[in-house]
Design a protein around this motif. Structure first.
Motif, PDB file in Angstrom:
ATOM      1  N   ARG A  57     -21.453  29.371  51.375  1.00 30.59           N
ATOM      2  CA  ARG A  57     -20.622  29.949  52.434  1.00 30.59           C
ATOM      3  C   ARG A  57     -21.477  30.807  53.355  1.00 30.59           C
ATOM      4  O   ARG A  57     -22.126  31.754  52.905  1.00 30.59           O
ATOM      5  CB  ARG A  57     -19.512  30.813  51.821  1.00 30.59           C
ATOM      6  CG  ARG A  57     -18.663  31.563  52.836  1.00 30.59           C
ATOM      7  CD  ARG A  57     -17.740  30.630  53.571  1.00 30.59           C
ATOM      8  NE  ARG A  57     -16.719  31.349  54.301  1.00 30.59           N
ATOM      9  CZ  ARG A  57     -15.738  30.762  54.956  1.00 30.59           C
ATOM     10  NH1 ARG A  57     -15.652  29.448  54.957  1.00 30.59           N
ATOM     11  NH2 ARG A  57     -14.846  31.463  55.616  1.00 30.59           N
ATOM     12  N   TRP A  75     -15.270  36.606  49.422  1.00 32.42           N
ATOM     13  CA  TRP A  75     -15.205  35.143  49.460  1.00 32.42           C
ATOM     14  C   TRP A  75     -14.946  34.586  48.065  1.00 32.42           C
ATOM     15  O   TRP A  75     -14.055  33.753  47.866  1.00 32.42           O
ATOM     16  CB  TRP A  75     -16.519  34.607  50.030  1.00 32.42           C
ATOM     17  CG  TRP A  75     -16.718  33.138  49.861  1.00 32.42           C
ATOM     18  CD1 TRP A  75     -15.943  32.140  50.361  1.00 32.42           C
ATOM     19  CD2 TRP A  75     -17.772  32.493  49.132  1.00 32.42           C
ATOM     20  NE1 TRP A  75     -16.443  30.907  50.004  1.00 32.42           N
ATOM     21  CE2 TRP A  75     -17.574  31.092  49.246  1.00 32.42           C
ATOM     22  CE3 TRP A  75     -18.871  32.955  48.416  1.00 32.42           C
ATOM     23  CZ2 TRP A  75     -18.426  30.162  48.658  1.00 32.42           C
ATOM     24  CZ3 TRP A  75     -19.732  32.030  47.833  1.00 32.42           C
ATOM     25  CH2 TRP A  75     -19.506  30.652  47.951  1.00 32.42           C
ATOM     26  N   ALA A  78     -11.414  35.425  46.818  1.00 31.35           N
ATOM     27  CA  ALA A  78     -10.393  34.619  47.489  1.00 31.35           C
ATOM     28  C   ALA A  78     -10.286  33.245  46.846  1.00 31.35           C
ATOM     29  O   ALA A  78      -9.192  32.715  46.645  1.00 31.35           O
ATOM     30  CB  ALA A  78     -10.726  34.494  48.978  1.00 31.35           C
ATOM     31  N   ASP A 130     -14.167  29.656  62.833  1.00 34.59           N
ATOM     32  CA  ASP A 130     -13.784  29.602  61.422  1.00 34.59           C
ATOM     33  C   ASP A 130     -12.642  30.595  61.213  1.00 34.59           C
ATOM     34  O   ASP A 130     -12.734  31.765  61.596  1.00 34.59           O
ATOM     35  CB  ASP A 130     -14.991  29.988  60.551  1.00 34.59           C
ATOM     36  CG  ASP A 130     -14.734  29.739  59.071  1.00 34.59           C
ATOM     37  OD1 ASP A 130     -13.681  30.184  58.580  1.00 34.59           O
ATOM     38  OD2 ASP A 130     -15.588  29.138  58.414  1.00 34.59           O
ATOM     39  N   ALA A 132     -11.572  32.206  58.730  1.00 27.65           N
ATOM     40  CA  ALA A 132     -11.903  33.395  57.960  1.00 27.65           C
ATOM     41  C   ALA A 132     -12.654  34.422  58.797  1.00 27.65           C
ATOM     42  O   ALA A 132     -12.731  35.600  58.436  1.00 27.65           O
ATOM     43  CB  ALA A 132     -12.744  33.015  56.742  1.00 27.65           C
ATOM     44  N   ARG A 133     -13.220  33.980  59.925  1.00 31.13           N
ATOM     45  CA  ARG A 133     -13.976  34.898  60.774  1.00 31.13           C
ATOM     46  C   ARG A 133     -13.257  35.215  62.080  1.00 31.13           C
ATOM     47  O   ARG A 133     -13.825  35.844  62.971  1.00 31.13           O
ATOM     48  CB  ARG A 133     -15.337  34.278  61.094  1.00 31.13           C
ATOM     49  CG  ARG A 133     -16.215  34.095  59.883  1.00 31.13           C
ATOM     50  CD  ARG A 133     -17.523  33.460  60.276  1.00 31.13           C
ATOM     51  NE  ARG A 133     -18.289  33.103  59.101  1.00 31.13           N
ATOM     52  CZ  ARG A 133     -19.350  32.318  59.118  1.00 31.13           C
ATOM     53  NH1 ARG A 133     -19.754  31.792  60.256  1.00 31.13           N
ATOM     54  NH2 ARG A 133     -19.997  32.049  58.016  1.00 31.13           N
ATOM     55  N   VAL A 187      -6.746  30.493  53.801  1.00 33.27           N
ATOM     56  CA  VAL A 187      -7.503  31.651  54.258  1.00 33.27           C
ATOM     57  C   VAL A 187      -7.008  32.856  53.471  1.00 33.27           C
ATOM     58  O   VAL A 187      -5.858  32.878  53.006  1.00 33.27           O
ATOM     59  CB  VAL A 187      -7.321  31.860  55.782  1.00 33.27           C
ATOM     60  CG1 VAL A 187      -5.890  32.247  56.120  1.00 33.27           C
ATOM     61  CG2 VAL A 187      -8.299  32.902  56.319  1.00 33.27           C
ATOM     62  N   THR A 189      -6.912  36.252  54.398  1.00 32.45           N
ATOM     63  CA  THR A 189      -6.296  37.403  55.058  1.00 32.45           C
ATOM     64  C   THR A 189      -5.821  37.031  56.459  1.00 32.45           C
ATOM     65  O   THR A 189      -6.321  36.081  57.076  1.00 32.45           O
ATOM     66  CB  THR A 189      -7.301  38.568  55.166  1.00 32.45           C
ATOM     67  OG1 THR A 189      -6.714  39.665  55.889  1.00 32.45           O
ATOM     68  CG2 THR A 189      -8.581  38.129  55.876  1.00 32.45           C
TER      69      THR A 189
END
Length: 379
Positions: A57, A75, A78, A130, A132-133, A187, A189
């Protein structure tokens, strides 16, 4: 040979290479640092999945080791909680949502959402991010870009209200797609979009007002054909589209009036002496059916032909970036109200309602009234 990546000093001594320098965080979880030839290095997480395969990742850039370790742990945690270990883009999250709608809501909802995403997400910068970002600033920039485009095309308050209302619906669809990804554990959050709010009052906004010196600078910076259109807006407070549709036959030099057709229907507006002289000069020796205002090529104006030249002229006049064509109408109406004209008359001239005038320009009438009251000695 093991290399330390725990401190900035140790990382600076490393040789740049494609293969990361690894450090063990806990059993089965590692963090890697990829030293770049130039600039800041990047961090990578690595863990072994249930099948024994190594999963990687990209974590991004961090200024210190502890922050990178925290990201790697988040990460890994999760994934342990059931969140997919595969990176998911905003575009993919939206596609996932469209499939969900097709199964649970029907084709109408599916087509509506897919249409929005095709226009605004799939090929846009935000679609490639992404999930998550995804940051709050990314979503706010995406939302703001929709309004910036519509502001440039706006002719009055109703155009702006509709633009914000449309943007609110687009935001609702995007957040619904992202929230589904969160519920389906794609994801970990919703921090990137949870706090992004819709436009609260879609019927009101702060519009740039041009004082006299800025108006003169703008007029001077315009090419001749655009200069006439700009002056016409400032002298009448009319919408640019209404003025673009006006023909020579609609100018009555004897009565000092101008006929306009717009979104509120047909109206005849009284012109000031200056405006009457201005339009009389424009229509001199022209045929009745020809446009009062036209481009240098003799064509009737439209938003596509005035948008770019106006932006160029505004920049040349050093006007604020918020100044768009509608600012001229807003300025004209503001000056009428500020100089004591009755809101009913201004509404008739501008082709709008007294309610709209009071809502957007009422503060100017209060200021004028207050000045008159202050001149009266009560005690």
């Amino acid at each position: 040979m093991a290399h330390s990546i725990n401190s900035k000093t140790a990382r600076e001594k490393l040789e740049p290479r494609r293969e990361p320098y690894w450090s063990r965080i806990q059993t089965g979880l590692f963090i890697g640092y990829r030293k770049a030839e130039q600039g800041q290095g990047t961090w990578i997480g690595r863990r072994r999945d249930e099948d024994g395969k190594q999963v990687y990742r990209a974590l991004g850039t961090f200024s210190d080791y502890d922050a990178a370790v925290k990201a790697a742990n988040e990460w890994a945690n999760a994934i342990e909680a059931g969140v997919s270990s595969k990176g998911l883009t905003v575009k993919q999250a939206c596609e996932h949502y469209v499939k969900h709608l097709a199964m649970h809501k029907g084709s109408a909802s599916e087509k509506d959402a897919e249409g929005r995403f095709k226009r605004l997400v799939y090929a846009a910068k935000i679609g490639k991010i992404d999930l998550a970002r995804l940051r709050t600033s990314d979503v706010k920039s995406w939302l703001g870009a929709q309004i910036e485009q519509d502001e440039a095309d706006a002719e009055d308050e109703e155009d702006l209200r509709r633009a914000k209302d449309s943007a609110n619906r687009n935001l609702a669809s995007l957040k619904a797609a992202l929230n589904l990804a969160l519920r389906d554990r794609l994801v970990a959050t919703d921090a990137g979009w949870k706090t992004v709010s819709k436009f609260g009052d879609v019927g009101r906004r702060r519009t740039a007002f041009l004082p006299a010196d800025q108006r003169k600078a703008l007029v001077a910076a315009c090419p001749v054909d655009l200069r006439y259109l700009v002056k016409a807006m400032l002298l009448t407070g009319a919408r640019p589209g209404e003025l673009a549709r006006a023909n020579v036959e609609h100018v009555d030099e004897d009565q000092g009036t101008l006929e306009l057709d717009g979104k509120t229907g047909h109206r005849v507006v009284t012109l000031s002496s200056a405006a009457s002289a201005f339009f009389a000069a424009l229509v001199k020796d022209k045929d009745a059916g020809t446009p009062v205002l036209s481009t240098e090529f003799g064509q009737r104006w439209n938003k596509d032909s005035w948008k770019k030249p106006f932006k160029t002229a505004a920049a040349a006049a050093n006007l604020p970036a918020a100044v768009v064509m509608y600012a001229l109408r807003h300025t004209a109406i503001s000056e009428m109200i500020a100089n004591g004209m009755d809101s009913f008359i201004v509404a008739k001239l501008a082709g709008t309602s007294t309610a709209m005038i009071d809502k957007h320009y009422g503060h100017l009438r209060h200021d004028k009234t207050r000045a008159k009251l202050d001149a009266v000695a009560m005690l």
